[in-house]
Design an enzyme around this catalytic site. Structure first.
Site, PDB file in Angstrom:
ATOM      1  N   SER A 179      41.927  44.656  50.924  1.00  0.00           N
ATOM      2  CA  SER A 179      41.494  43.673  49.919  1.00  0.00           C
ATOM      3  C   SER A 179      40.027  43.327  50.074  1.00  0.00           C
ATOM      4  O   SER A 179      39.531  43.121  51.178  1.00  0.00           O
ATOM      5  CB  SER A 179      42.308  42.389  50.054  1.00  0.00           C
ATOM      6  OG  SER A 179      43.618  42.580  49.624  1.00  0.00           O
ATOM      7  N   GLY A 208      44.792  44.443  53.921  1.00  0.00           N
ATOM      8  CA  GLY A 208      43.578  44.531  54.729  1.00  0.00           C
ATOM      9  C   GLY A 208      42.459  45.261  53.998  1.00  0.00           C
ATOM     10  O   GLY A 208      41.288  45.093  54.316  1.00  0.00           O
ATOM     11  N   ASP A 230      39.274  37.272  40.801  1.00  0.00           N
ATOM     12  CA  ASP A 230      39.554  37.526  42.211  1.00  0.00           C
ATOM     13  C   ASP A 230      38.279  37.992  42.902  1.00  0.00           C
ATOM     14  O   ASP A 230      38.140  39.153  43.265  1.00  0.00           O
ATOM     15  CB  ASP A 230      40.672  38.563  42.357  1.00  0.00           C
ATOM     16  CG  ASP A 230      41.205  38.655  43.781  1.00  0.00           C
ATOM     17  OD1 ASP A 230      40.798  37.829  44.633  1.00  0.00           O
ATOM     18  OD2 ASP A 230      42.027  39.554  44.046  1.00  0.00           O
ATOM     19  N   HIS A 252      41.032  36.105  46.863  1.00  0.00           N
ATOM     20  CA  HIS A 252      42.264  35.713  47.552  1.00  0.00           C
ATOM     21  C   HIS A 252      42.140  35.800  49.072  1.00  0.00           C
ATOM     22  O   HIS A 252      43.042  35.380  49.789  1.00  0.00           O
ATOM     23  CB  HIS A 252      43.459  36.538  47.050  1.00  0.00           C
ATOM     24  CG  HIS A 252      43.466  37.968  47.472  1.00  0.00           C
ATOM     25  ND1 HIS A 252      42.950  38.974  46.684  1.00  0.00           N
ATOM     26  CD2 HIS A 252      43.924  38.565  48.590  1.00  0.00           C
ATOM     27  CE1 HIS A 252      43.100  40.130  47.311  1.00  0.00           C
ATOM     28  NE2 HIS A 252      43.698  39.914  48.474  1.00  0.00           N
ATOM     29  N   SER A 264      41.469  44.213  44.506  1.00  0.00           N
ATOM     30  CA  SER A 264      42.246  43.000  44.265  1.00  0.00           C
ATOM     31  C   SER A 264      43.681  43.158  44.770  1.00  0.00           C
ATOM     32  O   SER A 264      44.118  42.413  45.633  1.00  0.00           O
ATOM     33  CB  SER A 264      42.239  42.662  42.765  1.00  0.00           C
ATOM     34  OG  SER A 264      43.050  41.540  42.502  1.00  0.00           O
TER      35      SER A 264
END
Length: 180
Positions: free
Chosen positions: A149, A147, A67, A39, A164
């Protein structure tokens, strides 16, 4: 005057920026680049390092459903097989990828909240995001914030996956899922 750029290394948990403004975190070094969350960007998205210099490009990305993404790096940047401990712990070397079962201690490194640890709660979870469902995620009680992620989840010296999403924050607690 000739400018000589000094190459910089990119451990897991370090920040990178997509198209100049969105921040995510490096997951793990792989041949030619690193993996992160899907993402965070789409194929062709430009990636810059913490210093604003060109670092690479998203070559592959999947979200939702899965993801994960692959970012090819160059421009004097290189990747290392460690996860950044952010001064909380020593940087953790990555020696394999054996799956940590529920109940196992696990830690996460990310560019917003740095190093946090907790426990694996469940494997093979489906999580519904606004963009659609992601399948096969691992649930933990480790906190994370925007952030983080794409950042590394590691158990001992075994790579587990990339951050994720989740709920809560690192002040009040929460749960986070990672893509194995």
């Amino acid at each position: 005057v000739d400018v000589v750029r000094v190459a910089a290394h990119r451990p897991g948990g370090d920040p990178y920026y997509i198209n100049g403004n969105v921040r995510c975190s490096i997951g793990f070094s792989v041949y030619g680049g690193f993996v992160s969350a899907g993402h965070c960007g789409t194929p062709g998205s430009s990636v810059v390092g913490w210093d604003g210099s060109q670092m690479g490009t998203f070559v592959g990305s999947t979200f939702p459903g899965n993801d994960y993404s692959y970012i090819q790096t160059g421009y004097g940047w290189w990747n290392v097989g460690v996860v950044l401990g952010w001064g909380t712990v020593q940087d953790a070397p990555v020696e394999g990828s054996n799956v940590a079962p529920p109940g196992t201690a696990i830690c996460r490194s990310g560019s917003t909240t740095h190093w946090h640890c907790g426990t694996v709660l469940g494997l093979d979870q489906a999580v519904n995001y606004a963009q659609g469902t992601v399948y096969g995620l691992t649930q933990t009680d480790v906190c994370a914030e925007p952030g983080d992620s794409g950042g590394s989840f590691i158990s001992g010296d075994q790579a587990q996956g990339v951050t994720s999403g989740g709920w809560g924050n690192c002040s009040g607690g929460g749960e986070t899922w990672f893509q194995p």
